[in-house]
Design an enzyme around this catalytic site. Sequence first.
Site, PDB file in Angstrom:
ATOM      1  CE  LYS A  53     -21.839  63.141  -7.757  1.00 56.51           C
ATOM      2  NZ  LYS A  53     -20.448  62.907  -7.133  1.00 56.51           N
ATOM      3  CG  HIS A 103     -20.278  71.843 -11.689  1.00 55.24           C
ATOM      4  ND1 HIS A 103     -20.278  70.835 -12.673  1.00 55.24           N
ATOM      5  CD2 HIS A 103     -19.741  71.404 -10.589  1.00 55.24           C
ATOM      6  CE1 HIS A 103     -19.688  69.780 -12.191  1.00 55.24           C
ATOM      7  NE2 HIS A 103     -19.385  70.348 -10.890  1.00 55.24           N
ATOM      8  CB  SER A 133     -24.962  61.200  -8.174  1.00 56.04           C
ATOM      9  OG  SER A 133     -23.857  60.914  -8.048  1.00 56.04           O
TER      10      SER A 133
END
Length: 295
Positions: A53, A103, A133
Site C-alpha cells: 500500500k 514487497h 489503506s
Amino acid sequence: MSTAAEKAMAAGVNVDLVMLDGFVQPAILVDKLKTVKYVPIREDDILLCTYPKSGTHWTWEILNMIVAGKAEYAKHWQNSAWLEYRTEEELAELASPRILHTHLRPSQLPDAVWDKRCKVVYVRRNAKDCLVSSYNQLSQQVWKDNPFGKRSYTGTWDDFIDLYLDGSFPGGSYFEHTVEWNNISKAHKDFEICRLQYEDLKKDCVQEIRRMADYLGRRLPDQTYQAISDACSFKNLKHANEKIKDQTYHFNWQDGSSGYFRKGITGDWKNWFTVAQSERFDKVYEERLKETFPY
C-alpha cells in the site's frame, strides 16, 4: 505461547499464516519465499520495492512508461511481474528490460540483484496511511479464491493497529522492512538505489518521474514527463486498470471491486486514528525507526 501468526489469525486475519524466518507470512507463499533468492535475474532488470500500500501500481506503471519512452499503459496488471507470486517460467516470459516489483525486504531478494548491480527503485509511504489503506482493503473485500469465504480481516480497527505495530501482519513488519531499506548501503556498499517518497510523488509527480528517468539513464522530453504524470493520475490509472488492461493477472474480489484503488490521497489517517491511537503509534514508530513521525 502463541506465535505472531497465530495471534494475527485469532485477532481476525482470515488467511492461513505461518512463521518463516521470524516473520509472519501467508502460508500460500512459503514455498516460493524459500526459493525466491535463486530466481534468475537479468542484468537489465529493474526492481520496484515497496511495503504494501505504498503506491506500487502507480510507480510500476510510471516506470514502464519511462522505459517505453511514452505515456502508454503496460498491457498487463503489475501482478504479471510480481517477483514473489509469479513462477520462474512466467517471469522468464517477460521481455527485457523487466520491471519486477516486490514487497520483500532486501535480505529476501535474489543475491543476483546485488551482484549484477540491477537498478532498484524503493518507494516509502507514511506508515499511518499504509495502515489505513491495508485495513480498508483487507476488511472490505473477499478474494474470489478465498477458501474461508470471508473478508481477509474481520477484527476491530484497534486490534488491526496492534497487529501492525508488533509485526503480526501478513508479509511482516513495516518497521523491519523500512529499517532494512534504510540500511541498504551498509549491507551492500556503494550500491545506489533510487529512493522515492509517496508524498513527494503526490506533491510533484513530474519532478519525481524525472528523477526516476535520470536514475535509469533514460531521460525524456519534459512534455513526456507531464504526459506520463497525467496518464498515471489516480483517476486515469484506476480506469486503465479496470477497463483497458488485460485482466489475466488481476486478483479479483467477489464483490467485483478492483480492490487496489481506494482514494490515493495523503493524510487520510487523520480521519481514522483517535488521539490515543496516534500517540501509541508515534511511540512505537520513534522507538523502531529512531525518528519522529513526520506527518
